[in-house]
Design a protein around this motif. Structure first.
Motif, PDB file in Angstrom:
ATOM      1  N   UNK A 121     -44.454  28.779  20.297  1.00  0.00           N
ATOM      2  CA  UNK A 121     -43.735  29.785  21.086  1.00  0.00           C
ATOM      3  C   UNK A 121     -43.862  29.455  22.568  1.00  0.00           C
ATOM      4  N   UNK A 122     -42.936  29.985  23.367  1.00  0.00           N
ATOM      5  CA  UNK A 122     -42.938  29.640  24.799  1.00  0.00           C
ATOM      6  C   UNK A 122     -44.173  30.197  25.522  1.00  0.00           C
ATOM      7  N   UNK A 123     -44.745  31.281  25.011  1.00  0.00           N
ATOM      8  CA  UNK A 123     -45.909  31.890  25.665  1.00  0.00           C
ATOM      9  C   UNK A 123     -47.234  31.228  25.275  1.00  0.00           C
ATOM     10  N   UNK A 124     -47.198  30.391  24.235  1.00  0.00           N
ATOM     11  CA  UNK A 124     -48.428  29.763  23.722  1.00  0.00           C
ATOM     12  C   UNK A 124     -48.958  28.744  24.725  1.00  0.00           C
ATOM     13  N   UNK A 125     -50.259  28.817  24.979  1.00  0.00           N
ATOM     14  CA  UNK A 125     -50.825  27.871  25.939  1.00  0.00           C
ATOM     15  C   UNK A 125     -52.342  27.915  25.923  1.00  0.00           C
ATOM     16  N   UNK A 126     -52.927  27.378  26.983  1.00  0.00           N
ATOM     17  CA  UNK A 126     -54.387  27.273  27.057  1.00  0.00           C
ATOM     18  C   UNK A 126     -55.059  28.643  26.967  1.00  0.00           C
ATOM     19  N   UNK A 127     -54.450  29.671  27.579  1.00  0.00           N
ATOM     20  CA  UNK A 127     -55.039  31.019  27.533  1.00  0.00           C
ATOM     21  C   UNK A 127     -55.029  31.561  26.099  1.00  0.00           C
ATOM     22  N   UNK A 128     -53.932  31.355  25.373  1.00  0.00           N
ATOM     23  CA  UNK A 128     -53.848  31.808  23.974  1.00  0.00           C
ATOM     24  C   UNK A 128     -55.001  31.233  23.165  1.00  0.00           C
ATOM     25  N   UNK A 129     -55.197  29.922  23.307  1.00  0.00           N
ATOM     26  CA  UNK A 129     -56.217  29.222  22.520  1.00  0.00           C
ATOM     27  C   UNK A 129     -57.628  29.647  22.914  1.00  0.00           C
ATOM     28  N   UNK A 130     -57.848  29.814  24.215  1.00  0.00           N
ATOM     29  CA  UNK A 130     -59.177  30.216  24.685  1.00  0.00           C
ATOM     30  C   UNK A 130     -59.526  31.614  24.171  1.00  0.00           C
ATOM     31  N   UNK A 131     -58.587  32.547  24.325  1.00  0.00           N
ATOM     32  CA  UNK A 131     -58.840  33.922  23.881  1.00  0.00           C
ATOM     33  C   UNK A 131     -59.092  33.952  22.380  1.00  0.00           C
ATOM     34  N   UNK A 132     -58.267  33.231  21.614  1.00  0.00           N
ATOM     35  CA  UNK A 132     -58.380  33.277  20.155  1.00  0.00           C
ATOM     36  C   UNK A 132     -59.611  32.526  19.633  1.00  0.00           C
ATOM     37  N   UNK A 133     -60.153  31.632  20.441  1.00  0.00           N
ATOM     38  CA  UNK A 133     -61.408  30.960  20.069  1.00  0.00           C
ATOM     39  C   UNK A 133     -62.572  31.945  20.137  1.00  0.00           C
ATOM     40  N   UNK A 134     -62.534  32.822  21.137  1.00  0.00           N
ATOM     41  CA  UNK A 134     -63.642  33.758  21.352  1.00  0.00           C
ATOM     42  C   UNK A 134     -63.448  35.117  20.682  1.00  0.00           C
ATOM     43  N   UNK A 135     -62.188  35.516  20.470  1.00  0.00           N
ATOM     44  CA  UNK A 135     -61.939  36.898  20.041  1.00  0.00           C
ATOM     45  C   UNK A 135     -60.661  37.035  19.226  1.00  0.00           C
ATOM     46  N   UNK A 136     -60.555  38.200  18.568  1.00  0.00           N
ATOM     47  CA  UNK A 136     -59.313  38.534  17.863  1.00  0.00           C
ATOM     48  C   UNK A 136     -58.523  39.476  18.773  1.00  0.00           C
ATOM     49  N   UNK A 137     -57.330  39.030  19.261  1.00  0.00           N
ATOM     50  CA  UNK A 137     -56.558  39.874  20.177  1.00  0.00           C
ATOM     51  C   UNK A 137     -55.594  40.810  19.442  1.00  0.00           C
ATOM     52  N   UNK A 138     -55.463  42.021  19.955  1.00  0.00           N
ATOM     53  CA  UNK A 138     -54.512  42.974  19.386  1.00  0.00           C
ATOM     54  C   UNK A 138     -53.911  43.817  20.514  1.00  0.00           C
ATOM     55  N   UNK A 139     -52.582  43.760  20.657  1.00  0.00           N
ATOM     56  CA  UNK A 139     -51.925  44.606  21.659  1.00  0.00           C
ATOM     57  C   UNK A 139     -51.862  46.032  21.123  1.00  0.00           C
ATOM     58  N   UNK A 140     -52.448  46.945  21.860  1.00  0.00           N
ATOM     59  CA  UNK A 140     -52.595  48.340  21.435  1.00  0.00           C
ATOM     60  C   UNK A 140     -51.420  49.191  21.901  1.00  0.00           C
ATOM     61  N   UNK A 141     -50.915  48.905  23.120  1.00  0.00           N
ATOM     62  CA  UNK A 141     -49.825  49.713  23.685  1.00  0.00           C
ATOM     63  C   UNK A 141     -49.120  48.951  24.789  1.00  0.00           C
ATOM     64  N   UNK A 142     -47.820  49.139  24.881  1.00  0.00           N
ATOM     65  CA  UNK A 142     -47.071  48.656  26.033  1.00  0.00           C
ATOM     66  C   UNK A 142     -46.934  49.816  27.012  1.00  0.00           C
ATOM     67  N   UNK A 143     -47.104  49.514  28.295  1.00  0.00           N
ATOM     68  CA  UNK A 143     -47.183  50.578  29.302  1.00  0.00           C
ATOM     69  C   UNK A 143     -46.173  50.306  30.427  1.00  0.00           C
TER      70      UNK A 143
END
Length: 285
Positions: free
Chosen positions: A166-188
């Motif tokens: 995906x166009x948003x996939x990058x170093x930040x995606x991989x770093x965050x997912x290595x350390x944690x499980x991300x979940x978007x809770x709400x759009x504001x």
């Protein structure tokens, strides 16, 4: 104490202290009780928890946190807000306000001294310009954390939880997912803040892995490979790694590694999974 999630109460406090927003601190105060409830519910705070709040502002979310947590430590960089916080949080005896830059604050000492070394929870409405350094700092320091529930720019939240290709996939995606499980809770939307930011926001919860999802011989080297792979997205992985200046590895060595992994030599970094980057790191290390 007046609920600061109600806009008029926030305006009253700002007028009382003649507060002026500092652009350099990226200050946007949350003025929506529904969003505050969502953040607090997502963070799953209990009376056993020590919570570190980054950037409390005038104490809007801090009040909510104090109601739920055993103790809240709120780290605020803007000294003009310290007297405001003394006022807005005066009803609570389970909060400590620290006037410091979170990037220089000793979180490990906080965990040891205030929580017997047990993992803490982080909650924050982060200034957008410094979101990534703060989150990566928390991960890389290896401080005992259960979760990080934060308000960030919408596109940053999307980058944190997206997958390969995906166009948003990058170093930040991989770093965050290595350390944690991300979940978007709400759009504001912007109208939930004062002043209104120019972009949409999102609340994302990062639940720290008890065990990393991949094993890798050299974590630091893997992240150098990841960074090199995304520096020039249009280049093949082989050319990206060879030309990045971050790591020293020959095209021949990359070719051999890709072959062993069953990948085409024209593959791009944005198509590789975290598992594949870990394998590549081990082969090139």
């Amino acid at each position: 104490m007046a609920n600061l999630g109600i806009p008029q109460n926030t305006i009253d406090v700002l007028n009382k202290y003649k507060f002026t927003f500092q652009k350099r601190f990226g200050q946007n105060f949350l003025i929506d009780t529904h969003v505050l409830d969502k953040i607090i519910d997502a963070s799953e705070i209990t009376k056993d928890d020590l919570v570190l709040e980054i950037g409390p502002g005038i104490g809007t979310m801090t009040q909510y946190l104090c109601e739920r947590a055993r103790k809240v430590v709120a780290v605020e960089i803007d000294k003009a807000l310290i007297p405001v916080l003394s006022d807005t949080l005066s009803a609570y005896d389970n909060v400590t306000v620290v006037n410091e830059d979170i990037l220089k604050y000793d979180i490990r000492a906080l965990v040891e001294n205030e929580n017997e070394g047990k993992p803490i929870k982080v909650v924050a409405n982060l200034p957008y310009y410094i979101t990534t350094p703060i989150i990566m700092g928390l991960f890389e320091e290896g401080v005992p954390l259960k979760s990080i529930t934060v308000m960030v720019q919408k596109e940053v939240a999307d980058r944190m939880q997206t997958g390969p290709g995906t166009k948003d996939y990058g170093a930040l995606s991989l770093a965050v997912q290595y350390y944690a499980k991300p979940l978007i809770v709400a759009n504001v939307p912007p109208n939930c803040f004062m002043p209104r930011p120019a972009v949409g926001s999102a609340v994302i919860k990062l639940s720290l892995h008890e065990e990393k999802p991949v094993s890798v011989k050299d974590e630091a080297f893997m992240f150098k490979i990841i960074k090199s792979s995304f520096m020039q997205r249009r280049k093949t992985l082989k050319n990206g790694l060879s030309n990045s200046g971050i790591i020293s590895v020959s095209k021949e060595k990359v070719d051999l590694a890709l072959k062993e992994m069953g990948l085409n030599e024209s593959v791009r970094g944005e198509t590789l999974t975290l598992e594949q980057f870990a394998k590549l790191s081990d082969l090139l290390g």
